[in-house]
Enzyme design. Structure first.
Site, PDB file in Angstrom:
ATOM      1  N   SER A 144      -4.034 -43.060 -28.744  1.00 32.87           N
ATOM      2  CA  SER A 144      -4.876 -43.651 -27.694  1.00 32.87           C
ATOM      3  C   SER A 144      -4.866 -45.160 -27.846  1.00 32.87           C
ATOM      4  O   SER A 144      -4.742 -45.683 -28.963  1.00 32.87           O
ATOM      5  CB  SER A 144      -6.312 -43.156 -27.821  1.00 32.87           C
ATOM      6  OG  SER A 144      -7.144 -43.891 -26.945  1.00 32.87           O
ATOM      7  N   TYR A 158     -13.994 -42.041 -32.516  1.00 30.91           N
ATOM      8  CA  TYR A 158     -12.777 -41.508 -31.858  1.00 30.91           C
ATOM      9  C   TYR A 158     -11.621 -42.485 -32.072  1.00 30.91           C
ATOM     10  O   TYR A 158     -10.501 -42.067 -32.409  1.00 30.91           O
ATOM     11  CB  TYR A 158     -13.073 -41.336 -30.368  1.00 30.91           C
ATOM     12  CG  TYR A 158     -11.875 -41.045 -29.498  1.00 30.91           C
ATOM     13  CD1 TYR A 158     -11.296 -39.780 -29.451  1.00 30.91           C
ATOM     14  CD2 TYR A 158     -11.331 -42.042 -28.673  1.00 30.91           C
ATOM     15  CE1 TYR A 158     -10.203 -39.517 -28.626  1.00 30.91           C
ATOM     16  CE2 TYR A 158     -10.250 -41.784 -27.843  1.00 30.91           C
ATOM     17  CZ  TYR A 158      -9.683 -40.517 -27.828  1.00 30.91           C
ATOM     18  OH  TYR A 158      -8.607 -40.265 -27.013  1.00 30.91           O
TER      19      TYR A 158
HETATM   20  N1  LIG Z   1      -7.647 -39.228 -20.573  1.00 36.86           N
HETATM   21  C1  LIG Z   1      -7.547 -40.370 -21.207  1.00 36.86           C
HETATM   22  O1  LIG Z   1      -7.897 -41.433 -20.674  1.00 36.86           O
HETATM   23  C2  LIG Z   1      -6.968 -40.429 -22.598  1.00 36.86           C
HETATM   24  C3  LIG Z   1      -6.768 -41.687 -23.171  1.00 36.86           C
HETATM   25  C4  LIG Z   1      -6.230 -41.789 -24.435  1.00 36.86           C
HETATM   26  C5  LIG Z   1      -5.887 -40.654 -25.131  1.00 36.86           C
HETATM   27  N2  LIG Z   1      -6.105 -39.429 -24.574  1.00 36.86           N
HETATM   28  C6  LIG Z   1      -5.729 -38.254 -25.371  1.00 36.86           C
HETATM   29  O2  LIG Z   1      -4.892 -37.412 -24.615  1.00 36.86           O
HETATM   30  C7  LIG Z   1      -5.041 -36.063 -25.059  1.00 36.86           C
HETATM   31  C8  LIG Z   1      -5.301 -35.167 -23.870  1.00 36.86           C
HETATM   32  O3  LIG Z   1      -6.497 -35.610 -23.230  1.00 36.86           O
HETATM   33  P1  LIG Z   1      -6.850 -35.310 -21.701  1.00 36.86           P
HETATM   34  O4  LIG Z   1      -7.219 -36.574 -21.069  1.00 36.86           O
HETATM   35  O5  LIG Z   1      -5.807 -34.464 -21.093  1.00 36.86           O
HETATM   36  O6  LIG Z   1      -8.215 -34.495 -21.927  1.00 36.86           O
HETATM   37  P2  LIG Z   1      -8.720 -33.076 -21.390  1.00 36.86           P
HETATM   38  O7  LIG Z   1      -8.344 -32.937 -19.969  1.00 36.86           O
HETATM   39  O8  LIG Z   1     -10.145 -33.009 -21.764  1.00 36.86           O
HETATM   40  O9  LIG Z   1      -7.868 -32.008 -22.263  1.00 36.86           O
HETATM   41  C9  LIG Z   1      -8.054 -31.890 -23.646  1.00 36.86           C
HETATM   42  C10 LIG Z   1      -7.266 -30.724 -24.171  1.00 36.86           C
HETATM   43  O10 LIG Z   1      -7.449 -30.632 -25.596  1.00 36.86           O
HETATM   44  C11 LIG Z   1      -7.877 -29.313 -25.912  1.00 36.86           C
HETATM   45  N3  LIG Z   1      -8.763 -29.310 -27.087  1.00 36.86           N
HETATM   46  C12 LIG Z   1      -9.909 -29.989 -27.256  1.00 36.86           C
HETATM   47  N4  LIG Z   1     -10.465 -29.704 -28.446  1.00 36.86           N
HETATM   48  C13 LIG Z   1      -9.653 -28.786 -29.038  1.00 36.86           C
HETATM   49  C14 LIG Z   1      -9.682 -28.072 -30.266  1.00 36.86           C
HETATM   50  N5  LIG Z   1     -10.687 -28.204 -31.148  1.00 36.86           N
HETATM   51  N6  LIG Z   1      -8.656 -27.227 -30.547  1.00 36.86           N
HETATM   52  C15 LIG Z   1      -7.645 -27.073 -29.668  1.00 36.86           C
HETATM   53  N7  LIG Z   1      -7.558 -27.702 -28.492  1.00 36.86           N
HETATM   54  C16 LIG Z   1      -8.564 -28.545 -28.174  1.00 36.86           C
HETATM   55  C17 LIG Z   1      -8.594 -28.825 -24.659  1.00 36.86           C
HETATM   56  O11 LIG Z   1      -8.629 -27.395 -24.654  1.00 36.86           O
HETATM   57  P3  LIG Z   1      -9.748 -26.532 -23.810  1.00 36.86           P
HETATM   58  O12 LIG Z   1     -10.021 -27.281 -22.536  1.00 36.86           O
HETATM   59  O13 LIG Z   1      -9.050 -25.230 -23.572  1.00 36.86           O
HETATM   60  O14 LIG Z   1     -10.950 -26.393 -24.666  1.00 36.86           O
HETATM   61  C18 LIG Z   1      -7.720 -29.401 -23.571  1.00 36.86           C
HETATM   62  O15 LIG Z   1      -6.598 -28.583 -23.356  1.00 36.86           O
HETATM   63  C19 LIG Z   1      -6.163 -36.077 -26.090  1.00 36.86           C
HETATM   64  O16 LIG Z   1      -5.607 -36.135 -27.388  1.00 36.86           O
HETATM   65  C20 LIG Z   1      -6.891 -37.372 -25.781  1.00 36.86           C
HETATM   66  O17 LIG Z   1      -7.577 -37.874 -26.888  1.00 36.86           O
HETATM   67  C21 LIG Z   1      -6.629 -39.278 -23.320  1.00 36.86           C
END
Ligand SMILES: NC(=O)c1ccc[n+]([C@@H]2O[C@H](COP(=O)([O-])OP(=O)(O)OC[C@H]3O[C@@H](n4cnc5c(N)ncnc54)[C@H](OP(=O)(O)O)[C@@H]3O)[C@@H](O)[C@H]2O)c1
Length: 253
Positions: A144, A158
């Site tokens: 991130s 985080y």
């Molecule tokens: N969106 C942003 O702006 C952003 C920015 C920087 C980094 N990121 C990173 O990108 C990645 C994906 O994020 P996203 O934006 O797509 O978020 P999201 O839509 O909330 O999706 C998160 C995913 O991670 C899974 N997850 C969460 N906790 C878990 C656990 N304990 N064990 C296994 N799976 C788990 C969730 O599964 P369930 O829904 O099935 O529970 C979901 O599939 C993450 O690593 C996040 O930190 C996102």
């Protein structure tokens, strides 16, 4: 774009029941890969992604809490068995968990954030290593922007967990190079997924978009394209590196 080199590759995308993971799973399916769709609490999301994957190629569904050693091990083992190995691992599962300042955050919260983002990535990677050694495959970790700039608005812990992902990406790249395994990461900025629906106000998202040189927030597809590049032959001599996908919000010299 469809790249022939990916046809038949076995790709495990953790956290592909929502957001960036969904876009990555679809992107690899479009290339003709066998995709491991993984969910934790949102089974319906995982099923929806798998249905889309199956329209494009083939795959399987895996459920599990990746903070847990035994569950992480079975997710990897079940995928390797269904697919017949692992070529590409995308460590995408993770989340903010909540917004808490260092002064008031509880120890449980701290432990949960690190388990969700850093421990999970370690456990899944360790489990996948025998298979990746066999395939001389590669790994893409999702870090991130927060891991580099410290985050803000109660996302400091985080940010620390994502800094661990960034550093372990480099450490793993060093350790696994002898097996021909590359390890890189993608650093998203603000990407419009469930993540920010849960943890950011519409005003905050608007403000970040206005501050972003390219004038908008990112999409899950923006991130998936960078993942695909790092996993591809085009990146054959790139390891221990990261690509920031943030519209210019954070730049390095
Ligand atoms: N969106 C942003 O702006 C952003 C920015 C920087 C980094 N990121 C990173 O990108 C990645 C994906 O994020 P996203 O934006 O797509 O978020 P999201 O839509 O909330 O999706 C998160 C995913 O991670 C899974 N997850 C969460 N906790 C878990 C656990 N304990 N064990 C296994 N799976 C788990 C969730 O599964 P369930 O829904 O099935 O529970 C979901 O599939 C993450 O690593 C996040 O930190 C996102």
């Amino acid at each position: 774009m469809v790249y022939e080199e990916f046809k038949g590759k076995k790709v495990l995308v953790t956290g592909s029941s929502s957001g960036i993971g969904v876009a990555a799973a679809e992107m690899f399916a479009r290339q003709g890969c066998f995709v491991g769709v993984h969910y934790f609490q949102t089974k319906a999301g995982g099923e929806k992604t798998l249905a889309r994957v199956k329209e494009l190629s083939d795959g399987c569904l895996l459920g599990g809490d990746l903070r847990d050693e035994a569950q992480a091990a079975s997710v990897v083992a079940d995928f390797a068995e269904a697919a017949g190995g692992i070529d590409i691992l995308v460590n995408n599962a993770g989340t903010l968990v909540g917004r808490m300042d260092f002064e008031t955050a509880t120890l449980d919260f701290y432990e949960d954030v690190f388990a969700t983002n850093a421990r999970s990535m370690f456990l899944v990677t360790r489990g996948a290593m025998p298979h990746l050694k066999e395939s001389r495959g590669n790994i893409v970790n999702i870090g991130s922007i927060a891991g580099h700039n410290g985050g803000g608005g109660g996302s400091g812990i985080y940010a620390g967990s994502k800094a661990a992902v960034a550093t372990m990406t480099i450490s793993m790249a060093k350790e696994f190079a002898k097996y021909g395994i590359r390890v890189n990461s993608v650093l998203p900025g603000l990407i419009e997924t469930r993540f920010h629906e849960q943890f950011s106000t519409p005003e905050r998202k608007k403000k970040v978009a206005a501050e972003t040189p390219l004038g908008r927030n990112g999409t899950a597809e923006d991130v998936a394209k960078a993942i695909l590049f790092l996993a591809s032959e085009a990146a054959a001599f790139i390891t221990g590196e990261y690509i920031a996908v943030n519209g210019g919000l954070y730049m390095r010299a």
